[in-house]
Design a protein around this motif. Structure first.
Motif, PDB file in Angstrom:
ATOM      1  N   ALA A  85      39.542  44.080  52.901  1.00 54.64           N
ATOM      2  CA  ALA A  85      40.220  44.754  51.794  1.00 54.64           C
ATOM      3  C   ALA A  85      39.726  44.124  50.499  1.00 54.64           C
ATOM      4  N   CYS A  86      39.774  44.899  49.453  1.00 54.52           N
ATOM      5  CA  CYS A  86      39.269  44.411  48.165  1.00 54.52           C
ATOM      6  C   CYS A  86      40.351  43.573  47.494  1.00 54.52           C
ATOM      7  N   ASP A  87      40.598  42.380  48.057  1.00 48.79           N
ATOM      8  CA  ASP A  87      41.711  41.561  47.576  1.00 48.79           C
ATOM      9  C   ASP A  87      41.399  40.068  47.527  1.00 48.79           C
ATOM     10  N   ALA A  88      40.131  39.708  47.466  1.00 48.78           N
ATOM     11  CA  ALA A  88      39.771  38.290  47.407  1.00 48.78           C
ATOM     12  C   ALA A  88      40.313  37.659  46.127  1.00 48.78           C
ATOM     13  N   THR A  89      40.800  36.428  46.238  1.00 48.24           N
ATOM     14  CA  THR A  89      41.393  35.727  45.091  1.00 48.24           C
ATOM     15  C   THR A  89      40.436  34.715  44.461  1.00 48.24           C
ATOM     16  N   GLU A  90      39.292  34.487  45.045  1.00 49.04           N
ATOM     17  CA  GLU A  90      38.348  33.520  44.518  1.00 49.04           C
ATOM     18  C   GLU A  90      37.743  34.010  43.193  1.00 49.04           C
ATOM     19  N   THR A  91      37.375  33.066  42.361  1.00 49.26           N
ATOM     20  CA  THR A  91      36.680  33.410  41.123  1.00 49.26           C
ATOM     21  C   THR A  91      35.200  33.626  41.417  1.00 49.26           C
ATOM     22  N   LEU A  92      34.502  34.214  40.456  1.00 49.88           N
ATOM     23  CA  LEU A  92      33.074  34.448  40.628  1.00 49.88           C
ATOM     24  C   LEU A  92      32.318  33.134  40.768  1.00 49.88           C
ATOM     25  N   ASP A  93      32.667  32.132  39.967  1.00 52.30           N
ATOM     26  CA  ASP A  93      31.988  30.836  40.048  1.00 52.30           C
ATOM     27  C   ASP A  93      32.208  30.179  41.404  1.00 52.30           C
ATOM     28  N   THR A  94      33.430  30.296  41.951  1.00 56.18           N
ATOM     29  CA  THR A  94      33.706  29.720  43.269  1.00 56.18           C
ATOM     30  C   THR A  94      32.878  30.405  44.346  1.00 56.18           C
ATOM     31  N   TYR A  95      32.771  31.711  44.248  1.00 54.67           N
ATOM     32  CA  TYR A  95      31.984  32.468  45.224  1.00 54.67           C
ATOM     33  C   TYR A  95      30.509  32.081  45.157  1.00 54.67           C
ATOM     34  N   VAL A  96      29.979  31.985  43.939  1.00 50.02           N
ATOM     35  CA  VAL A  96      28.572  31.599  43.793  1.00 50.02           C
ATOM     36  C   VAL A  96      28.343  30.183  44.329  1.00 50.02           C
ATOM     37  N   SER A  97      29.270  29.284  44.073  1.00 48.15           N
ATOM     38  CA  SER A  97      29.142  27.916  44.587  1.00 48.15           C
ATOM     39  C   SER A  97      29.170  27.895  46.110  1.00 48.15           C
ATOM     40  N   LYS A  98      29.992  28.743  46.697  1.00 46.24           N
ATOM     41  CA  LYS A  98      30.051  28.834  48.155  1.00 46.24           C
ATOM     42  C   LYS A  98      28.712  29.302  48.723  1.00 46.24           C
ATOM     43  N   LEU A  99      28.126  30.315  48.103  1.00 48.21           N
ATOM     44  CA  LEU A  99      26.836  30.821  48.583  1.00 48.21           C
ATOM     45  C   LEU A  99      25.722  29.805  48.366  1.00 48.21           C
ATOM     46  N   THR A 100      25.755  29.116  47.221  1.00 48.63           N
ATOM     47  CA  THR A 100      24.708  28.140  46.924  1.00 48.63           C
ATOM     48  C   THR A 100      24.798  26.941  47.854  1.00 48.63           C
ATOM     49  N   GLY A 101      26.000  26.433  48.042  1.00 45.69           N
ATOM     50  CA  GLY A 101      26.148  25.257  48.896  1.00 45.69           C
ATOM     51  C   GLY A 101      25.967  25.556  50.364  1.00 45.69           C
ATOM     52  N   GLY A 102      26.319  26.785  50.783  1.00 44.40           N
ATOM     53  CA  GLY A 102      26.212  27.119  52.206  1.00 44.40           C
ATOM     54  C   GLY A 102      24.792  27.343  52.671  1.00 44.40           C
ATOM     55  N   ARG A 103      23.949  27.891  51.804  1.00 42.15           N
ATOM     56  CA  ARG A 103      22.562  28.209  52.183  1.00 42.15           C
ATOM     57  C   ARG A 103      22.536  28.918  53.543  1.00 42.15           C
ATOM     58  N   PHE A 104      23.176  30.088  53.599  1.00 46.92           N
ATOM     59  CA  PHE A 104      23.350  30.795  54.860  1.00 46.92           C
ATOM     60  C   PHE A 104      22.073  31.436  55.379  1.00 46.92           C
TER      61      PHE A 104
END
Length: 390
Positions: A303-322
Motif C-alpha cells: 500500500a502507498c503508506d510508507a512513513t520513511e523519509t526520502l533521505d532514509t530510503y536513499v540511505s537504506k539503498l546506498t548502505g544495502g548495496r542490494f
C-alpha cells in the motif's frame, strides 16, 4: 446501555420479543380476570416462543474444507473457490441459509451456498468464481450459517471453517529487454560488475538428473532424504527495483498501480533472463533471491503508506548495496541529486516516472536513463523502445 447490549446478544427477533411480551400480558390478564380464552391464547403464544428457541438452540455441527484454485493470479484473471461442507452431527439434519464472503470493506461480496436438508454424514460441494479487477489480497471465508424458525421469532448465526487467501498480482506486461547490469571498465572492456562464479545458495531435495557430486551427504544422512546443494552464478547482474511507496511520491493513487505493474514486469523479465533480482520498497519489506511468487505477493500486499523519509530510503539503498543495477520508480519528478548519490553504489541507475497524461519517452538526462509514461502499457512501450538510453 448494558440492557440493550444484552438484548442484542439474545437470538430473538423483534417479532419474537413482541410475541413473548404479548404472551406474558395475556396470561397475566386472563388469570387475574378469570378469562380462560386469554389464558389459552397466551399459552399458545408462549409455546410458540419456546418452540422457536428450541429450533435455534440446536446449533449445526459442520466441517468445512475450502480451497482456491489458483491461489495466485494476475489482475483481471479469475480464481475459483471450492467448498466441501459436511454435517458431522449424529442426529439432526441441517436446513439453514449459508453465505460465503470474500473481500473486505466496500469490495466485500456475498455468495449464497445451498444447504437444504443436509443429513448427518452427508457432504455438499459448492464452488463460485472470484473475478479480480485490480492488485491486492482477497480473503475468502469463513462460511456463515444463519437459522430462523418458521414464524421468524428467533434467529441465530455462526461461522464455520477457516479463511483462505488469494493473492492478486499486478498486471503483467511482457518486456522484450532487460537491463544488463554491465559497467565499462577502465581499460575500455565491458565487464560484469559482480565478479565470481558459482556460489552455494541453498539446499533442496534431490531430483532425477542432479549430479551426485552436489549431494550434501551429511544433511541427507541426518534427515533421511537426499539433499542437493544449489548454486547461483554471482557473475550475473542483480537488478534492484526501488519502488518508492511513500504517499508523497504518488499524488495520483492510480499511477501507483501502474508502478506495481512496471515492477512486476521488470522482475518477470529478469527471471526469464535468469538474472538475480531484489524488490526494495520504502516501506521496509524486502524480497531478494526468492521465487517469482514471493515478489508478486509483496507487490499484492503493498500500500502507498510508507512513513520513511526520502533521505532514509536513499540511505537504506546506498548502505544495502542490494545489487548492481537500480531501477527507481516514482510518481513525481525523480530526484536527480539523490540518484547521483545512488550512482556511487549502483553502476547502473534507471529512473522511471509514472504520472497521468505524461508523454511516453525514454532519454538520457544528466547521464542517467529516464523513462516517462502514463500507465503500465505505455511504460512497457517506453522500456522496449528505449534504445541506447537503457
Amino acid at each position: 446501555m448494558r440492557r440493550l447490549g444484552f438484548l442484542r446478544a439474545v437470538p430473538v427477533t423483534a417479532r419474537g420479543i413482541a410475541l413473548a411480551a404479548s404472551a406474558v400480558v395475556l396470561l397475566a390478564t386472563g388469570l387475574r380476570l378469570g378469562y380462560p380464552e386469554l389464558v389459552a391464547i397466551g399459552a399458545a403464544a408462549a409455546l410458540a416462543c419456546l418452540a422457536a428457541l428450541s429450533v435455534i438452540a440446536a446449533k449445526p455441527r459442520l466441517e468445512v474444507e475450502r480451497g482456491i484454485e489458483p491461489d495466485r493470479v494476475s489482475a483481471g484473471q479469475d480464481a475459483t473457490v471450492s467448498l466441501a461442507v459436511k454435517n458431522i452431527g449424529r442426529w439432526r439434519a441441517v436446513n439453514a441459509r449459508a453465505v460465503d464472503v470474500y473481500g473486505s470493506g466496500p469490495e466485500a461480496r456475498r455468495v449464497a451456498v445451498p444447504l437444504a436438508r443436509l443429513r448427518p454424514g452427508q457432504t455438499v460441494n459448492a464452488s463460485y468464481p472470484i473475478r479480480t479487477r485490480r492488485r491486492g489480497v482477497i480473503d475468502s471465508g469463513p462460511l456463515g450459517i444463519g437459522k430462523r424458525d418458521l414464524l421468524g421469532l428467533a434467529a441465530t448465526a455462526g461461522t464455520f471453517g477457516a479463511t483462505t487467501r488469494l493473492w492478486v498480482h499486478p498486471k503483467l506486461w511482457m518486456l522484450g529487454r532487460t537491463p544488463d547490469g554491465l559497467a565499462r571498465s577502465l581499460e575500455g572492456a565491458t565487464d560484469k560488475v559482480e565478479q565470481g562464479s558459482l556460489t552455494f545458495h541453498s539446499l533442496r531435495e534431490y531430483v532425477i538428473g542432479d549430479e551426485l557430486r552436489h549431494v550434501h551427504w551429511r544433511t541427507s544422512a541426518r534427515i533421511g532424504q537426499l539433499m542437493v546443494k544449489e548454486h547461483v552464478d554471482t557473475s550475473l547482474p542483480t537488478v534492484v527495483i526501488a519502488l518508492d511507496d511513500r504517499p508523497e511520491a504518488w499524488p495520483d493513487a492510480d499511477c501507483f498501480e501502474a508502478a506495481c505493474e512496471a515492477s512486476y514486469s521488470i522482475l518477470t523479465a529478469c527471471f526469464r533472463a535468469e538474472y538475480h533480482a531484489a524488490l526494495v520498497p520504502a516501506s521496509g519489506a524486502t524480497v531478494s533471491g526468492a521465487g517469482r511468487d514471493s515478489y508478486g505477493d509483496l507487490l499484492a500486499e503493498l500500500a502507498c503508506d510508507a512513513t520513511e523519509t526520502l533521505d532514509t530510503y536513499v540511505s537504506k539503498l546506498t548502505g544495502g548495496r542490494f545489487g548492481d543495477t537500480l531501477v527507481w520508480i516514482t510518481g513525481t519528478e525523480p530526484p536527480a541529486d539523490r540518484l547521483a548519490t545512488l550512482k556511487r553504489a549502483y553502476p547502473t541507475v534507471i529512473a522511471v516516472h509514472l504520472a497521468p497524461d505524461l508523454a511516453t519517452s525514454a532519454a538520457l538526462v544528466g547521464g542517467l536513463p529516464f523513462l516517462r509514461a502514463a500507465d503500465g502499457e505505455q511504460f512497457a512501450a517506453a522500456w522496449d523502445g528505449g534504445g541506447t538510453a537503457l
